[in-house]
Design a protein around this motif. Structure first.
Motif, PDB file in Angstrom:
ATOM      1  N   MET A   1      48.914  40.730  50.443  1.00 40.27           N
ATOM      2  CA  MET A   1      47.578  41.174  50.747  1.00 40.27           C
ATOM      3  C   MET A   1      47.493  42.655  50.402  1.00 40.27           C
ATOM      4  SD  MET A   1      45.421  40.584  54.239  1.00 40.27           S
ATOM      5  CE  MET A   1      46.889  40.016  54.986  1.00 40.27           C
ATOM      6  N   THR A   2      46.466  43.029  49.659  1.00 41.77           N
ATOM      7  CA  THR A   2      46.254  44.420  49.298  1.00 41.77           C
ATOM      8  C   THR A   2      45.146  44.982  50.166  1.00 41.77           C
ATOM      9  OG1 THR A   2      46.907  43.982  47.039  1.00 41.77           O
ATOM     10  CG2 THR A   2      45.639  45.966  47.413  1.00 41.77           C
ATOM     11  N   THR A   3      45.456  46.069  50.863  1.00 38.88           N
ATOM     12  CA  THR A   3      44.464  46.663  51.763  1.00 38.88           C
ATOM     13  C   THR A   3      43.924  47.977  51.235  1.00 38.88           C
ATOM     14  OG1 THR A   3      46.139  47.855  53.019  1.00 38.88           O
ATOM     15  CG2 THR A   3      45.562  45.632  53.782  1.00 38.88           C
ATOM     16  N   TYR A   4      44.470  48.485  50.154  1.00 43.31           N
ATOM     17  CA  TYR A   4      44.046  49.776  49.605  1.00 43.31           C
ATOM     18  C   TYR A   4      44.138  50.876  50.659  1.00 43.31           C
ATOM     19  CZ  TYR A   4      42.027  46.624  46.145  1.00 43.31           C
ATOM     20  OH  TYR A   4      41.831  45.633  45.221  1.00 43.31           O
ATOM     21  N   GLY A   5      44.976  50.704  51.654  1.00 44.01           N
ATOM     22  CA  GLY A   5      45.147  51.701  52.698  1.00 44.01           C
ATOM     23  C   GLY A   5      43.988  51.790  53.670  1.00 44.01           C
ATOM     24  N   SER A   6      43.151  50.767  53.729  1.00 44.65           N
ATOM     25  CA  SER A   6      41.987  50.816  54.608  1.00 44.65           C
ATOM     26  C   SER A   6      41.820  49.505  55.362  1.00 44.65           C
ATOM     27  CB  SER A   6      40.725  51.080  53.788  1.00 44.65           C
ATOM     28  OG  SER A   6      39.573  50.956  54.593  1.00 44.65           O
ATOM     29  N   ALA A   7      41.473  49.599  56.628  1.00 46.99           N
ATOM     30  CA  ALA A   7      41.240  48.400  57.440  1.00 46.99           C
ATOM     31  C   ALA A   7      40.048  47.600  56.933  1.00 46.99           C
ATOM     32  CB  ALA A   7      41.028  48.796  58.898  1.00 46.99           C
ATOM     33  N   ILE A   8      39.154  48.236  56.218  1.00 43.31           N
ATOM     34  CA  ILE A   8      37.983  47.532  55.676  1.00 43.31           C
ATOM     35  C   ILE A   8      38.426  46.372  54.785  1.00 43.31           C
ATOM     36  CG2 ILE A   8      35.991  47.763  54.127  1.00 43.31           C
ATOM     37  CD1 ILE A   8      35.774  50.679  55.105  1.00 43.31           C
ATOM     38  N   TYR A   9      39.551  46.564  54.070  1.00 43.82           N
ATOM     39  CA  TYR A   9      40.026  45.560  53.111  1.00 43.82           C
ATOM     40  C   TYR A   9      41.147  44.690  53.674  1.00 43.82           C
ATOM     41  CZ  TYR A   9      37.373  48.317  49.791  1.00 43.82           C
ATOM     42  OH  TYR A   9      36.377  48.966  49.131  1.00 43.82           O
ATOM     43  N   ARG A  10      41.308  44.630  54.982  1.00 42.74           N
ATOM     44  CA  ARG A  10      42.448  43.911  55.559  1.00 42.74           C
ATOM     45  C   ARG A  10      42.472  42.431  55.201  1.00 42.74           C
ATOM     46  NH1 ARG A  10      39.786  45.538  60.177  1.00 42.74           N
ATOM     47  NH2 ARG A  10      38.399  43.964  61.001  1.00 42.74           N
ATOM     48  N   ASP A  11      41.326  41.837  54.882  1.00 42.66           N
ATOM     49  CA  ASP A  11      41.288  40.421  54.507  1.00 42.66           C
ATOM     50  C   ASP A  11      41.159  40.210  53.003  1.00 42.66           C
ATOM     51  OD1 ASP A  11      41.525  39.502  57.147  1.00 42.66           O
ATOM     52  OD2 ASP A  11      39.390  39.843  57.494  1.00 42.66           O
ATOM     53  N   HIS A  12      41.298  41.284  52.255  1.00 44.28           N
ATOM     54  CA  HIS A  12      41.170  41.187  50.796  1.00 44.28           C
ATOM     55  C   HIS A  12      42.357  40.436  50.204  1.00 44.28           C
ATOM     56  CE1 HIS A  12      40.354  42.210  46.667  1.00 44.28           C
ATOM     57  NE2 HIS A  12      41.562  42.712  46.554  1.00 44.28           N
ATOM     58  N   VAL A  13      42.077  39.512  49.316  1.00 41.36           N
ATOM     59  CA  VAL A  13      43.114  38.760  48.622  1.00 41.36           C
ATOM     60  C   VAL A  13      42.896  38.949  47.125  1.00 41.36           C
ATOM     61  CG1 VAL A  13      44.129  36.502  48.196  1.00 41.36           C
ATOM     62  CG2 VAL A  13      43.216  37.047  50.459  1.00 41.36           C
ATOM     63  N   PRO A  14      43.795  39.670  46.445  1.00 40.05           N
ATOM     64  CA  PRO A  14      43.634  39.885  45.011  1.00 40.05           C
ATOM     65  C   PRO A  14      43.679  38.561  44.252  1.00 40.05           C
ATOM     66  CG  PRO A  14      45.346  41.317  45.898  1.00 40.05           C
ATOM     67  CD  PRO A  14      44.973  40.337  46.977  1.00 40.05           C
ATOM     68  N   GLU A  15      42.891  38.471  43.195  1.00 41.46           N
ATOM     69  CA  GLU A  15      42.868  37.245  42.389  1.00 41.46           C
ATOM     70  C   GLU A  15      44.105  37.115  41.517  1.00 41.46           C
ATOM     71  OE1 GLU A  15      39.234  36.839  40.205  1.00 41.46           O
ATOM     72  OE2 GLU A  15      38.015  37.299  41.957  1.00 41.46           O
ATOM     73  N   ARG A  16      44.719  38.246  41.149  1.00 37.77           N
ATOM     74  CA  ARG A  16      45.894  38.211  40.290  1.00 37.77           C
ATOM     75  C   ARG A  16      46.812  39.377  40.633  1.00 37.77           C
ATOM     76  NH1 ARG A  16      41.644  39.773  38.132  1.00 37.77           N
ATOM     77  NH2 ARG A  16      40.708  39.338  36.227  1.00 37.77           N
ATOM     78  N   SER A  17      48.018  39.307  40.127  1.00 41.46           N
ATOM     79  CA  SER A  17      48.983  40.387  40.351  1.00 41.46           C
ATOM     80  C   SER A  17      48.564  41.623  39.563  1.00 41.46           C
ATOM     81  CB  SER A  17      50.377  39.959  39.885  1.00 41.46           C
ATOM     82  OG  SER A  17      50.844  38.871  40.642  1.00 41.46           O
ATOM     83  N   ALA A  18      49.020  42.767  40.017  1.00 46.20           N
ATOM     84  CA  ALA A  18      48.776  44.012  39.298  1.00 46.20           C
ATOM     85  C   ALA A  18      49.426  43.921  37.921  1.00 46.20           C
ATOM     86  CB  ALA A  18      49.352  45.187  40.080  1.00 46.20           C
ATOM     87  N   PRO A  19      48.849  44.567  36.914  1.00 53.43           N
ATOM     88  CA  PRO A  19      49.421  44.500  35.559  1.00 53.43           C
ATOM     89  C   PRO A  19      50.885  44.916  35.491  1.00 53.43           C
ATOM     90  CG  PRO A  19      47.225  45.444  35.474  1.00 53.43           C
ATOM     91  CD  PRO A  19      47.582  45.307  36.933  1.00 53.43           C
ATOM     92  N   CYS A  20      51.290  45.913  36.267  1.00 60.84           N
ATOM     93  CA  CYS A  20      52.696  46.341  36.227  1.00 60.84           C
ATOM     94  C   CYS A  20      53.614  45.235  36.753  1.00 60.84           C
ATOM     95  CB  CYS A  20      52.893  47.642  36.993  1.00 60.84           C
ATOM     96  SG  CYS A  20      52.396  47.574  38.717  1.00 60.84           S
ATOM     97  N   VAL A  21      53.176  44.499  37.763  1.00 61.24           N
ATOM     98  CA  VAL A  21      53.971  43.393  38.303  1.00 61.24           C
ATOM     99  C   VAL A  21      54.039  42.265  37.286  1.00 61.24           C
ATOM    100  CG1 VAL A  21      54.142  41.654  40.130  1.00 61.24           C
ATOM    101  CG2 VAL A  21      53.466  43.998  40.692  1.00 61.24           C
ATOM    102  N   THR A  22      52.934  41.976  36.635  1.00 61.79           N
ATOM    103  CA  THR A  22      52.899  40.931  35.608  1.00 61.79           C
ATOM    104  C   THR A  22      53.859  41.251  34.473  1.00 61.79           C
ATOM    105  OG1 THR A  22      50.622  40.382  36.169  1.00 61.79           O
ATOM    106  CG2 THR A  22      51.399  39.682  34.001  1.00 61.79           C
ATOM    107  N   LYS A  23      53.885  42.514  34.030  1.00 63.19           N
ATOM    108  CA  LYS A  23      54.793  42.901  32.946  1.00 63.19           C
ATOM    109  C   LYS A  23      56.248  42.748  33.363  1.00 63.19           C
ATOM    110  CE  LYS A  23      51.738  45.914  30.448  1.00 63.19           C
ATOM    111  NZ  LYS A  23      51.860  46.553  29.163  1.00 63.19           N
ATOM    112  N   LEU A  24      56.572  43.144  34.588  1.00 63.68           N
ATOM    113  CA  LEU A  24      57.944  42.982  35.074  1.00 63.68           C
ATOM    114  C   LEU A  24      58.321  41.509  35.180  1.00 63.68           C
ATOM    115  CD1 LEU A  24      57.975  45.744  37.810  1.00 63.68           C
ATOM    116  CD2 LEU A  24      59.303  45.754  35.687  1.00 63.68           C
ATOM    117  N   GLU A  25      57.380  40.693  35.605  1.00 65.71           N
ATOM    118  CA  GLU A  25      57.636  39.256  35.706  1.00 65.71           C
ATOM    119  C   GLU A  25      57.833  38.647  34.320  1.00 65.71           C
ATOM    120  OE1 GLU A  25      55.866  35.428  38.112  1.00 65.71           O
ATOM    121  OE2 GLU A  25      54.458  36.977  37.473  1.00 65.71           O
TER     122      GLU A  25
END
Length: 71
Positions: A1-25
């Motif tokens: 779960m990515t919160t961007y450091g804010s409680a406002i986004y505590r329920d945010h679910v990214p649709e895909r992995s970050a590009p850096c994670v995808t490249k490592l994978e």
């Protein structure tokens, strides 16, 4: 779960992995698993043996560079 450091986004679910994670994978350096735990998504990235070897080679290379610069 990515919160961007804010409680406002505590329920945010990214649709895909970050590009850096995808490249490592894609390079085989991390293994990413996605699952649901108590109806909430969980993504875990773990370093692979290939990733650990590449990281240690990188650290060794940087140490060599530092020794060359510092004499």
């Amino acid at each position: 779960m990515t919160t961007y450091g804010s409680a406002i986004y505590r329920d945010h679910v990214p649709e895909r992995s970050a590009p850096c994670v995808t490249k490592l994978e894609e390079a085989g350096y991390v293994a990413v698993t996605k699952e649901f735990v108590k109806r909430k998504p969980r993504t875990t990235a773990r370093i692979t043996p290939e990733g650990r070897s590449a990281f240690l080679a990188h650290v060794d290379h940087r140490a060599l560079e530092a020794r060359q610069v510092n004499g």
